[in-house]
Design a protein around this motif. Structure first.
Motif, PDB file in Angstrom:
ATOM      1  N   TRP A   9       0.836  -1.207   0.000  1.00 58.46           N
ATOM      2  CA  TRP A   9       0.000   0.000   0.000  1.00 58.46           C
ATOM      3  C   TRP A   9       0.866   1.251   0.000  1.00 58.46           C
ATOM      4  O   TRP A   9       0.594   2.207  -0.729  1.00 58.46           O
ATOM      5  CB  TRP A   9      -0.927  -0.016   1.214  1.00 58.46           C
ATOM      6  CG  TRP A   9      -1.918   1.107   1.237  1.00 58.46           C
ATOM      7  CD1 TRP A   9      -3.063   1.211   0.502  1.00 58.46           C
ATOM      8  CD2 TRP A   9      -1.856   2.298   2.037  1.00 58.46           C
ATOM      9  NE1 TRP A   9      -3.714   2.382   0.800  1.00 58.46           N
ATOM     10  CE2 TRP A   9      -2.998   3.069   1.740  1.00 58.46           C
ATOM     11  CE3 TRP A   9      -0.947   2.770   2.981  1.00 58.46           C
ATOM     12  CZ2 TRP A   9      -3.255   4.287   2.352  1.00 58.46           C
ATOM     13  CZ3 TRP A   9      -1.196   3.983   3.588  1.00 58.46           C
ATOM     14  CH2 TRP A   9      -2.342   4.730   3.276  1.00 58.46           C
ATOM     15  N   TYR A  10       1.940   1.238   0.796  1.00 55.20           N
ATOM     16  CA  TYR A  10       2.822   2.406   0.872  1.00 55.20           C
ATOM     17  C   TYR A  10       3.505   2.662  -0.472  1.00 55.20           C
ATOM     18  O   TYR A  10       3.602   3.818  -0.915  1.00 55.20           O
ATOM     19  CB  TYR A  10       3.876   2.200   1.959  1.00 55.20           C
ATOM     20  CG  TYR A  10       4.949   3.266   1.959  1.00 55.20           C
ATOM     21  CD1 TYR A  10       4.660   4.566   2.373  1.00 55.20           C
ATOM     22  CD2 TYR A  10       6.234   2.991   1.514  1.00 55.20           C
ATOM     23  CE1 TYR A  10       5.625   5.549   2.363  1.00 55.20           C
ATOM     24  CE2 TYR A  10       7.212   3.970   1.499  1.00 55.20           C
ATOM     25  CZ  TYR A  10       6.905   5.246   1.916  1.00 55.20           C
ATOM     26  OH  TYR A  10       7.866   6.226   1.889  1.00 55.20           O
ATOM     27  N   GLU A  11       3.964   1.617  -1.132  1.00 57.62           N
ATOM     28  CA  GLU A  11       4.639   1.795  -2.416  1.00 57.62           C
ATOM     29  C   GLU A  11       3.679   2.350  -3.475  1.00 57.62           C
ATOM     30  O   GLU A  11       4.106   3.069  -4.382  1.00 57.62           O
ATOM     31  CB  GLU A  11       5.229   0.465  -2.877  1.00 57.62           C
ATOM     32  CG  GLU A  11       6.437   0.041  -2.037  1.00 57.62           C
ATOM     33  CD  GLU A  11       6.947  -1.340  -2.390  1.00 57.62           C
ATOM     34  OE1 GLU A  11       6.252  -2.051  -3.173  1.00 57.62           O
ATOM     35  OE2 GLU A  11       8.031  -1.713  -1.909  1.00 57.62           O
ATOM     36  N   ARG A  12       2.407   2.046  -3.337  1.00 57.63           N
ATOM     37  CA  ARG A  12       1.414   2.551  -4.294  1.00 57.63           C
ATOM     38  C   ARG A  12       1.004   3.985  -3.982  1.00 57.63           C
ATOM     39  O   ARG A  12       0.781   4.788  -4.894  1.00 57.63           O
ATOM     40  CB  ARG A  12       0.179   1.641  -4.296  1.00 57.63           C
ATOM     41  CG  ARG A  12      -0.900   2.044  -5.313  1.00 57.63           C
ATOM     42  CD  ARG A  12      -2.013   1.024  -5.352  1.00 57.63           C
ATOM     43  NE  ARG A  12      -2.729   0.926  -4.097  1.00 57.63           N
ATOM     44  CZ  ARG A  12      -3.716   1.753  -3.732  1.00 57.63           C
ATOM     45  NH1 ARG A  12      -4.096   2.733  -4.529  1.00 57.63           N
ATOM     46  NH2 ARG A  12      -4.322   1.583  -2.574  1.00 57.63           N
ATOM     47  N   THR A  13       0.922   4.340  -2.709  1.00 56.81           N
ATOM     48  CA  THR A  13       0.368   5.644  -2.328  1.00 56.81           C
ATOM     49  C   THR A  13       1.407   6.639  -1.817  1.00 56.81           C
ATOM     50  O   THR A  13       1.144   7.850  -1.820  1.00 56.81           O
ATOM     51  CB  THR A  13      -0.673   5.459  -1.211  1.00 56.81           C
ATOM     52  OG1 THR A  13      -0.019   4.945  -0.029  1.00 56.81           O
ATOM     53  CG2 THR A  13      -1.778   4.493  -1.655  1.00 56.81           C
ATOM     54  N   CYS A  14       2.537   6.149  -1.307  1.00 55.44           N
ATOM     55  CA  CYS A  14       3.551   6.987  -0.641  1.00 55.44           C
ATOM     56  C   CYS A  14       2.993   7.680   0.600  1.00 55.44           C
ATOM     57  O   CYS A  14       3.473   8.746   1.004  1.00 55.44           O
ATOM     58  CB  CYS A  14       4.140   8.025  -1.607  1.00 55.44           C
ATOM     59  SG  CYS A  14       5.015   7.298  -3.002  1.00 55.44           S
ATOM     60  N   LEU A  15       1.999   7.085   1.244  1.00 55.46           N
ATOM     61  CA  LEU A  15       1.383   7.660   2.434  1.00 55.46           C
ATOM     62  C   LEU A  15       1.746   6.846   3.664  1.00 55.46           C
ATOM     63  O   LEU A  15       1.730   5.611   3.638  1.00 55.46           O
ATOM     64  CB  LEU A  15      -0.144   7.691   2.297  1.00 55.46           C
ATOM     65  CG  LEU A  15      -0.739   8.510   1.150  1.00 55.46           C
ATOM     66  CD1 LEU A  15      -2.257   8.365   1.139  1.00 55.46           C
ATOM     67  CD2 LEU A  15      -0.337   9.975   1.252  1.00 55.46           C
ATOM     68  N   ILE A  16       2.068   7.548   4.760  1.00 53.65           N
ATOM     69  CA  ILE A  16       2.261   6.932   6.069  1.00 53.65           C
ATOM     70  C   ILE A  16       1.100   7.417   6.936  1.00 53.65           C
ATOM     71  O   ILE A  16       1.023   8.605   7.260  1.00 53.65           O
ATOM     72  CB  ILE A  16       3.602   7.330   6.693  1.00 53.65           C
ATOM     73  CG1 ILE A  16       4.755   7.019   5.735  1.00 53.65           C
ATOM     74  CG2 ILE A  16       3.803   6.593   8.021  1.00 53.65           C
ATOM     75  CD1 ILE A  16       6.117   7.511   6.226  1.00 53.65           C
ATOM     76  N   PRO A  17       0.163   6.539   7.299  1.00 46.49           N
ATOM     77  CA  PRO A  17      -1.028   6.987   8.027  1.00 46.49           C
ATOM     78  C   PRO A  17      -0.689   7.763   9.288  1.00 46.49           C
ATOM     79  O   PRO A  17       0.251   7.422  10.023  1.00 46.49           O
ATOM     80  CB  PRO A  17      -1.741   5.666   8.362  1.00 46.49           C
ATOM     81  CG  PRO A  17      -1.302   4.717   7.293  1.00 46.49           C
ATOM     82  CD  PRO A  17       0.130   5.085   7.021  1.00 46.49           C
ATOM     83  N   VAL A  18      -1.454   8.818   9.541  1.00 42.48           N
ATOM     84  CA  VAL A  18      -1.262   9.643  10.736  1.00 42.48           C
ATOM     85  C   VAL A  18      -2.344   9.312  11.754  1.00 42.48           C
ATOM     86  O   VAL A  18      -3.523   9.229  11.424  1.00 42.48           O
ATOM     87  CB  VAL A  18      -1.270  11.151  10.392  1.00 42.48           C
ATOM     88  CG1 VAL A  18      -0.075  11.498   9.529  1.00 42.48           C
ATOM     89  CG2 VAL A  18      -2.558  11.567   9.678  1.00 42.48           C
TER      90      VAL A  18
END
Length: 304
Positions: free
Chosen positions: A198-207
């Motif tokens: 998921w991170y590689e697809r979105t580049c998001l780190i959930p806050v």
């Protein structure tokens, strides 16, 4: 004149330098209050009565409180993040082996607005096309912001635990459970690998948490100085732990998924995308009426 801010902040290795004085400021002094009980008690006090000058809060509760008129603003400082897929726990006898098996199941969680649950629902929706909004939801705690819209036919079982609901067969799935009780299993056998995809697809780190301020402290010079202080405290910690295995339970797992030395970026430019994603998820899940711009969540400042 030094500005003194009554502060309610959780215990994090990357904020310890603020508590012990290794990071300080000639302009502002953080006066830490010992929060009774868990941190969410302080969050509730801030969301409902703005009792602190500065407080760590969940971004969902913060934004709903602000939209409801609470005199609050927030810094683009997120002291707690996590990839939460490891916190989906299912009964072993329920026949669930992947996201596609969750439809129609009874799901227990703390509250509807808990960021862990929000991000799990969003990741399941966007990564696995699994929509849980119309599932049967059971809640064991009260949301910090009263009157939140929750799924129809939601059930309250306040005072019970997610582990006991699983053990007694009242729910098939628990979201936000860090430990796996007897007779249960994680939905994902390799949650870190799923998170990496998921991170590689979105580049998001959930806050999961941000730093909120009473709006009267919104002077741009003060907000920049506070961002600088939190950044300096974080650097003090990160520069001393280069091995992910020594980075602790908050930073270590984030490093393993992202490969980043600093998986806790602060500042507006580094967080505009994740703020926008969080607000969009809140809108989809009924927590706010409009898909608001990311700038509604935090101030557009950088740690100078």
């Amino acid at each position: 004149m030094v500005i003194r801010l009554r502060s309610g902040i959780g215990s994090h290795a990357h904020t310890d330098a603020l508590r012990d004085g290794r990071v300080s400021s000639p302009r502002v002094r953080l006066e830490f209050e010992a929060v009774e009980g868990v941190l969410r008690n302080a969050m509730t006090r801030m969301a409902r009565r703005a009792e602190f000058d500065l407080c760590e809060m969940s971004p969902t509760s913060y934004l709903m409180a602000r939209l409801d008129g609470a005199p609050l603003i927030a810094l683009p400082v997120f002291p707690y993040r996590q990839f939460p897929l490891g916190q989906i726990v299912v009964r072993s006898d329920a026949g669930m082996h992947g996201p596609g098996d969750l439809a129609g199941k009874r799901i227990g969680t703390r509250t509807w607005a808990q960021p862990t649950g929000l991000w799990i629902r969003e990741i399941l929706r966007s990564q696995y096309e699994c929509d849980l909004l119309h599932s049967e939801w059971i809640f064991v705690a009260e949301d910090p912001v009263p009157g939140i819209r929750r799924p129809e036919e939601a059930v309250d079982r306040r005072g019970e635990t997610l582990a006991s609901l699983l053990a007694d067969g009242h729910v098939d799935v628990a979201i936000g459970l860090a430990e796996v009780p007897d007779g249960c299993q994680p939905l994902f056998a390799q949650p870190a690998e799923e998170a990496r995809s998921w991170y590689e697809r979105t580049c998001l780190i959930p806050v999961n948490h941000l730093i909120a301020l009473r709006a009267e402290h919104g002077d741009p010079g003060l907000t920049r100085e506070l961002c600088r202080m939190f950044e300096a405290a974080k650097r003090e910690f990160l520069d001393g732990v280069h091995d992910s295995g020594q980075a602790g339970p908050e930073v270590g797992p984030l490093r393993l998924v992202t490969g980043l030395h600093d998986p806790l970026p602060y500042g507006w430019s580094a967080n505009e995308a994740v703020c926008g994603a969080l607000i969009a998820a809140m809108h989809r899940q009924g927590m706010c009426d409009a898909d608001l711009p990311a700038s509604q969540l935090v101030e557009a400042v950088e740690p100078a």
